[in-house]
Design an enzyme around this catalytic site. Sequence first.
Site, short mmCIF file in Angstrom:
data_model
loop_
_atom_site.label_atom_id
_atom_site.label_comp_id
_atom_site.label_asym_id
_atom_site.label_seq_id
_atom_site.Cartn_x
_atom_site.Cartn_y
_atom_site.Cartn_z
CE LYS A 116 -12.45 16.84 -32.12
NZ LYS A 116 -12.32 18.16 -31.56
CD GLU A 200 -6.41 12.64 -28.79
OE1 GLU A 200 -6.09 12.89 -29.96
OE2 GLU A 200 -6.64 13.53 -27.95
CG HIS A 235 -14.46 17.13 -22.07
ND1 HIS A 235 -13.24 16.86 -21.54
CD2 HIS A 235 -15.17 15.98 -21.99
CE1 HIS A 235 -13.20 15.60 -21.16
NE2 HIS A 235 -14.36 15.05 -21.40
NE ARG A 292 -14.66 28.24 -33.83
CZ ARG A 292 -14.36 28.19 -32.54
NH1 ARG A 292 -14.02 29.30 -31.91
NH2 ARG A 292 -14.35 27.06 -31.88
P1 ADP Z 1 -13.72 19.87 -28.87
O1 ADP Z 1 -13.41 20.10 -30.31
O2 ADP Z 1 -15.00 19.12 -28.65
O3 ADP Z 1 -13.59 21.09 -28.03
P2 ADP Z 1 -11.04 18.99 -28.14
O4 ADP Z 1 -10.33 17.98 -28.93
O5 ADP Z 1 -10.66 20.44 -28.35
O6 ADP Z 1 -12.62 18.81 -28.37
O7 ADP Z 1 -10.92 18.63 -26.58
C1 ADP Z 1 -11.68 19.31 -25.61
C2 ADP Z 1 -11.11 19.06 -24.25
O8 ADP Z 1 -11.07 17.66 -23.95
C3 ADP Z 1 -9.68 19.51 -24.04
O9 ADP Z 1 -9.58 20.87 -23.77
C4 ADP Z 1 -9.24 18.64 -22.88
O10 ADP Z 1 -9.77 19.12 -21.67
C5 ADP Z 1 -9.92 17.32 -23.18
N1 ADP Z 1 -9.03 16.42 -23.95
C6 ADP Z 1 -8.93 16.34 -25.29
N2 ADP Z 1 -8.00 15.42 -25.65
C7 ADP Z 1 -7.51 14.89 -24.53
C8 ADP Z 1 -6.53 13.86 -24.23
N3 ADP Z 1 -5.88 13.21 -25.18
N4 ADP Z 1 -6.26 13.59 -22.93
C9 ADP Z 1 -6.92 14.23 -21.94
N5 ADP Z 1 -7.85 15.19 -22.14
C10 ADP Z 1 -8.15 15.53 -23.42
#
Ligand code: ADP
Length: 674
Positions: A116, A200, A235, A292
Site C-alpha cells: 500500500k 492516514e 472492514h 486481479r
Molecule cells: P484491505 O486491503 O484490508 O481491504 P483497504 O485499504 O482496502 O484494506 O480498506 C478496507 C476498508 O477500510 C475500506 O473499504 C474502508 O471501509 C476502510 N478504510 C480504509 N481506509 C480508510 C480511511 N482512511 N478512512 C476511513 N475508512 C477507511
Amino acid sequence: MFDKILIANRGEIACRVAATARRLGVRTVAVYSDADAGSRHVTFADEAVRIGPAPARDSYLQGAAIIAVARDHGAQAIHPGYGFLSENEAFARTVADAGLVFIGPPPRALAAMGSKSEAKALMEKAAVPLVPGYHGADQDPGLLAAEAARIGYPVLIKAALGGGGKGMRIVTAAPQFAEMLASCKREAAASFGDDRVLVEKYLQRPRHVEVQVFADAHGNCLSLFERDCSVQRRHQKVIEEAPAPGMSAERRRAMGEAAVAAARAVGYVGAGTVEFIVDADGTFFFMEMNTRLQVEHPVTEMITGHDLVEWQLRVAAGGTLPVTQQQLAMRGHAIEARVYAENPEKGFLPAIGTLKHMSMPAAVEFRRNLDDNGFHDPAAVRIDSGVRPGDAISPHYDPMIAKLIVWGEDRAQAIARMRAALADFHIVGLANNVDFLARLMDNPAFVAADLDTGLIERERERLFAIEIRVPEDMLAAACARVLADEAAASGANGDPFDMRNGWRLNTTYSRTLTLASAHGVHDVLLDYGRDGWRYRHGGHDEALAIAAHDGSRLRLRFGHRLLTASVVRDGDDLHVFCGGRHRTLRLVDVIAHAGERDGDGAGLVAPMPGKVIAVHVAAGSQVSKGTPLLVMEAMKMEHTIVAPDDGTVDAVLYAAGEQVAEGAPLVTFARSDA
Ligand code: ADP
C-alpha cells in the site's frame, strides 16, 4: 485463444472461470485439495488433479506443484482467480519462466501495487489524489506519532502489506497512538510477515467506491465504471452495487480517468480494481489497487453486458480489448449479496458445518440482443456458487456459500428482486447471513442509499432486531409438514386411523402437536374431520389442508387462503421458510421420545466437522456416565464428548490430531447392562 487453461483456485470463482472457458471452447484443468475432492469446481472442469492436503498452504498455495500440473496436462495458461496466488509476484514470474501465461497483470505491476505504501508513492507521482497521510520508509515510532499529529486525529494505521480488512487500527487521540501502533505492528507481522505501516487520515462516514479497469498489452486501457462497496462488516464487503448511487456523470468521468491513470502508471495489463475512499462531500482519494478479478465483478458484468473473464482470457492470449471507452455503456442497476456461513448475531463469526439443505432461487436469464454493440439484456438473477446441498463449509477456506446477484431497471427494482431472491434462498445446517441480508434489504438507510462504511454499525439496533414471534401461517405450515410426513410414512392419505406415531386418538379424533420455538411453546390442537384438518391455536380456528406437497415444499389451504411454504426437517427440528421469513420449530413429540434412554447413542458422533485434539480413553476403558472420552476442536472452540452411560469403550476410532467429518462415529461403546 488458448486450447486449455489451468484454474488455480476453488469454489465459486473456479466454477465461474470454467463456465466462461467452456463457452469459448477452452478446455480446463482444475486442481483440488483433499477437502475438495468431491466439490463442484472439480466436476465443472474437463480434468481435475489432486494437489495436496486440505490446508491452503499445502495445496492451493503450492505454486510449483500447480505449475507442474499445468505442464503435465498441456495447459498453456493459469487463471489464479482471487485470493491464494492471484497477487503473488513470485508465482507470476515462475509461471512465465515455465513458458506458461499467467492470466493477470505483469509481475512488475503486481509488485508495484503489492505494498500500500509503495503504491501510494507511485500514485502521488501520477497525480492520483491520495488520502492525507504518511507512507514513507522511516518507521521510527516517534516520527509516525509526529506524522499522525500533523495529519490530525482521528487517524488510521494500516499494515503496508495488509489485506482482507486485517492490520488496521483507528486512533482517535494522541495518547493512544503508541499502543495502537505496537498492536497493529504485531498483527501485521503475524498476518503478513512484515510489520511496516502507513498512517492516514481516518475519514468520517466515507464511502468505498471502486473502479473496474481493464488494459490490454497494446496500450489500450479503459474503465468499466464504478461499484459501491460501502456496506461492510469488519472492514469487509457484504453488499456491492453498480453503479454507485448518487454518482454524477462528471465525477464518474473524473474517477474513471484517475483509475486509468493509476493503471497506466504501473504498466497494467488485464483486469484490475482501483479502490477509492470517498468523503461525505464527494471528494475521492486513492486507497489501493487490487491486481486481479474481484469477488464483486459480476455487478459490473450485469450493467455493462460484458463477460470480464472472457476479456481476461482474450487479453492474456494477446488480443485487444473488444470495445473502446466510447462504446461502453451501462444499463440498469445491479446488486450483489455475499451469502456467508457466519453468525451475524455473534460478531459475524465464521461458521462451519454441512449444508444439510440448500435450495437457491432460480437463476433467471434472458439473452436478447438489444443493440448493435452486442449489449445483452443481463440475467435478472444470477447465482455464483461453488457448493451443492450436502457439501461442507470447512474451516480451511473462506466461508462463502454463494454470491447472489440481481439486476433491475433501477435500484428500487434491483432491491425488490434481491428481496425475492433472498426469500427463496433456504439453508439448513449451519449459521448463515441470509436473514441478515434480508433485513439489510429492508433497512430504510440502505433503501434510501444513505450509504457509508459505518451503515451496519449505525443501524445495529434495526438490523439486529430479530423477530422471534412465530406467525400463524408458519406454525400451520409446520403442522402440515408433520401431518404430511406421517401420512406418507403410514402409506395413508391422512386418515388418522392409519397413522403410526406421535398423535393421540380420542373420540373426537383430536390431537395436540407441540412445537417449541425461541418465542415459547405452542400447543396446536388439530381435529380431523371429513373435510380435512381443523387448526386451533392462539384464537385461530381454521381449516387446514395440503393442496400440494413436493419434498419440503408445501402448498396449503389455511382458512380461506392459499399459502406456499417450505418446511425442511432436520430430525425433530422444522425449518419453516414462508413469506421471506425463517423460523425454527422443534417438534416436542412425547410418545416418540418416551421409550428412549437418556443419551442413547447420542454424543458419540462428531457434532460438527473439526479436529480431535485429545483422547482420554482407550479400547477396554471402563467408564461411568459423564466421563470425558475425547475432546474435539471446531471453530476455535472445544467440545468434550462424554460417555452417555456406564460401560466399556469398545474402540476409539480417531487419534489426536485427526480431522473428523460431522456425524462421524468417534467411539464405539457398550453399556454395562447391555
Ligand atoms: P484491505 O486491503 O484490508 O481491504 P483497504 O485499504 O482496502 O484494506 O480498506 C478496507 C476498508 O477500510 C475500506 O473499504 C474502508 O471501509 C476502510 N478504510 C480504509 N481506509 C480508510 C480511511 N482512511 N478512512 C476511513 N475508512 C477507511
